[in-house]
Design an enzyme around this catalytic site. Structure first.
Site, mmCIF file in Angstrom:
data_model
loop_
_atom_site.group_PDB
_atom_site.id
_atom_site.type_symbol
_atom_site.label_atom_id
_atom_site.label_comp_id
_atom_site.label_asym_id
_atom_site.label_seq_id
_atom_site.Cartn_x
_atom_site.Cartn_y
_atom_site.Cartn_z
ATOM 1 N N ARG A 161 6.709 2.149 -1.095
ATOM 2 C CA ARG A 161 8.019 2.218 -1.774
ATOM 3 C C ARG A 161 9.040 1.314 -1.083
ATOM 4 O O ARG A 161 9.854 0.667 -1.728
ATOM 5 C CB ARG A 161 8.503 3.665 -1.860
ATOM 6 C CG ARG A 161 7.701 4.455 -2.892
ATOM 7 C CD ARG A 161 8.160 5.882 -3.019
ATOM 8 N NE ARG A 161 9.481 5.994 -3.606
ATOM 9 C CZ ARG A 161 9.748 5.828 -4.903
ATOM 10 N NH1 ARG A 161 8.776 5.514 -5.744
ATOM 11 N NH2 ARG A 161 10.965 5.974 -5.357
ATOM 12 N N THR B 186 14.592 0.233 -7.306
ATOM 13 C CA THR B 186 14.117 0.164 -8.702
ATOM 14 C C THR B 186 14.768 -0.998 -9.451
ATOM 15 O O THR B 186 14.105 -1.707 -10.209
ATOM 16 C CB THR B 186 14.436 1.496 -9.427
ATOM 17 O OG1 THR B 186 13.794 2.557 -8.718
ATOM 18 C CG2 THR B 186 13.943 1.481 -10.861
ATOM 19 N N GLU C 159 -1.318 10.575 -10.809
ATOM 20 C CA GLU C 159 -1.499 9.229 -11.355
ATOM 21 C C GLU C 159 -2.915 8.699 -11.073
ATOM 22 O O GLU C 159 -3.524 8.052 -11.925
ATOM 23 C CB GLU C 159 -0.427 8.290 -10.783
ATOM 24 C CG GLU C 159 0.957 8.629 -11.340
ATOM 25 C CD GLU C 159 2.117 7.949 -10.622
ATOM 26 O OE1 GLU C 159 1.883 7.014 -9.836
ATOM 27 O OE2 GLU C 159 3.266 8.372 -10.854
ATOM 28 N N PHE D 95 15.643 5.234 -21.608
ATOM 29 C CA PHE D 95 14.803 4.038 -21.460
ATOM 30 C C PHE D 95 13.313 4.310 -21.673
ATOM 31 O O PHE D 95 12.495 3.395 -21.586
ATOM 32 C CB PHE D 95 15.021 3.407 -20.075
ATOM 33 C CG PHE D 95 14.726 4.326 -18.910
ATOM 34 C CD1 PHE D 95 13.445 4.457 -18.403
ATOM 35 C CD2 PHE D 95 15.743 5.058 -18.314
ATOM 36 C CE1 PHE D 95 13.176 5.291 -17.333
ATOM 37 C CE2 PHE D 95 15.490 5.897 -17.234
ATOM 38 C CZ PHE D 95 14.195 6.016 -16.747
ATOM 39 N N LYS E 146 2.868 -4.353 -12.797
ATOM 40 C CA LYS E 146 3.209 -4.198 -14.205
ATOM 41 C C LYS E 146 2.915 -5.487 -14.986
ATOM 42 O O LYS E 146 2.674 -6.549 -14.380
ATOM 43 C CB LYS E 146 4.693 -3.818 -14.323
ATOM 44 C CG LYS E 146 5.025 -2.476 -13.651
ATOM 45 C CD LYS E 146 6.466 -2.092 -13.924
ATOM 46 C CE LYS E 146 6.821 -0.808 -13.215
ATOM 47 N NZ LYS E 146 8.193 -0.359 -13.536
ATOM 48 N N TYR F 273 4.193 8.163 -17.299
ATOM 49 C CA TYR F 273 5.645 8.253 -17.134
ATOM 50 C C TYR F 273 6.223 9.549 -17.711
ATOM 51 O O TYR F 273 7.392 9.582 -18.101
ATOM 52 C CB TYR F 273 6.308 7.027 -17.772
ATOM 53 C CG TYR F 273 6.230 5.780 -16.901
ATOM 54 C CD1 TYR F 273 6.742 5.786 -15.597
ATOM 55 C CD2 TYR F 273 5.668 4.610 -17.371
ATOM 56 C CE1 TYR F 273 6.688 4.662 -14.793
ATOM 57 C CE2 TYR F 273 5.609 3.458 -16.565
ATOM 58 C CZ TYR F 273 6.125 3.503 -15.284
ATOM 59 O OH TYR F 273 6.076 2.380 -14.489
ATOM 60 N N ARG G 282 10.287 -6.388 -5.239
ATOM 61 C CA ARG G 282 11.254 -6.508 -6.340
ATOM 62 C C ARG G 282 12.423 -7.422 -5.960
ATOM 63 O O ARG G 282 12.947 -8.156 -6.799
ATOM 64 C CB ARG G 282 11.769 -5.125 -6.736
ATOM 65 C CG ARG G 282 10.706 -4.279 -7.449
ATOM 66 C CD ARG G 282 11.121 -2.840 -7.492
ATOM 67 N NE ARG G 282 10.211 -1.993 -8.242
ATOM 68 C CZ ARG G 282 10.178 -0.664 -8.128
ATOM 69 N NH1 ARG G 282 10.996 -0.057 -7.277
ATOM 70 N NH2 ARG G 282 9.332 0.041 -8.843
ATOM 71 N N HIS H 126 5.067 -0.722 -9.701
ATOM 72 C CA HIS H 126 5.346 0.729 -9.652
ATOM 73 C C HIS H 126 4.574 1.317 -8.484
ATOM 74 O O HIS H 126 3.420 0.962 -8.270
ATOM 75 C CB HIS H 126 4.889 1.396 -10.957
ATOM 76 C CG HIS H 126 4.765 2.885 -10.842
ATOM 77 N ND1 HIS H 126 5.832 3.727 -11.010
ATOM 78 C CD2 HIS H 126 3.702 3.670 -10.542
ATOM 79 C CE1 HIS H 126 5.431 4.972 -10.818
ATOM 80 N NE2 HIS H 126 4.141 4.969 -10.547
ATOM 81 N N ASN I 166 10.421 -4.731 -13.476
ATOM 82 C CA ASN I 166 10.582 -4.747 -12.019
ATOM 83 C C ASN I 166 9.265 -4.891 -11.261
ATOM 84 O O ASN I 166 9.129 -4.444 -10.128
ATOM 85 C CB ASN I 166 11.396 -3.536 -11.546
ATOM 86 C CG ASN I 166 10.721 -2.225 -11.860
ATOM 87 O OD1 ASN I 166 9.673 -2.196 -12.492
ATOM 88 N ND2 ASN I 166 11.309 -1.137 -11.399
#
Ligand code: CMP
Length: 137
Positions: A79, A85, A120, A51, A3, A43, A96, A109, A106
């Site tokens: 993951r 998260t 995606e 959010f 990100k 998203y 993270r 993704h 964070n």
């Protein structure tokens, strides 16, 4: 996806290193500023959540690194490597957990299922931007 906060903080190399060292293969990669339309599609599952607006604004605020990563069990492994998260709750040793403190920033993704990965990937890459090659370990 690394990100905008991960890019701005100079974490791209270290994150990619973790992915490669784990044994996964990067088959597509791009640094780009996501436009609003693409971010909203990326998203879409969060549309309507409190959010969502801030998330789209943040994700379009600067360059991010989009990647397609391939390998055995890659979705669940990435993951786990990403961690919870909320980085404040993410275990040390995760991306993270080691690099973040805020849910809204964070660092990374990862797709959460084969279905979301397919969606995606198709959103961010054309077939000709995804490469097949042999990884030598
Ligand atoms: P990500 O894995 O990219 O998926 C959705 C993102 O929304 C998530 O990481 C967080 O960065 C962001 N987000 C912001 N606020 C929240 C929240 N309250 N709960 C879950 N995700 C949130």
């Amino acid at each position: 996806m690394i990100k905008p906060d991960g890019v701005q903080r100079g974490l791209v190399g270290r994150i990619i290193q973790r992915i490669e060292e784990k044994g996964f293969k990067i088959v597509a990669m791009r640094l780009s500023v996501m436009d609003k339309e693409r971010a909203e599609k990326h998203y879409a599952e969060h549309a309507g959540k409190p959010f969502y607006g801030d998330l789209v604004e943040f994700i379009t605020s600067g360059p991010s690194v989009q990647m397609v990563v391939e390998g055995k069990g890659v979705i669940s492994a990435i993951r786990k490597m990403n961690g919870a998260t909320n980085p404040a709750e993410a275990a040390p040793g995760t991306i993270r957990g080691d690099f973040g403190i805020e849910t809204g920033r964070n660092v990374i993704h990862g797709s959460d299922s084969p279905e979301s990965a397919a969606r995606e990937i198709a959103l961010h890459f054309s077939d000709s931007e995804i490469f097949e090659y042999k990884r030598i370990d």
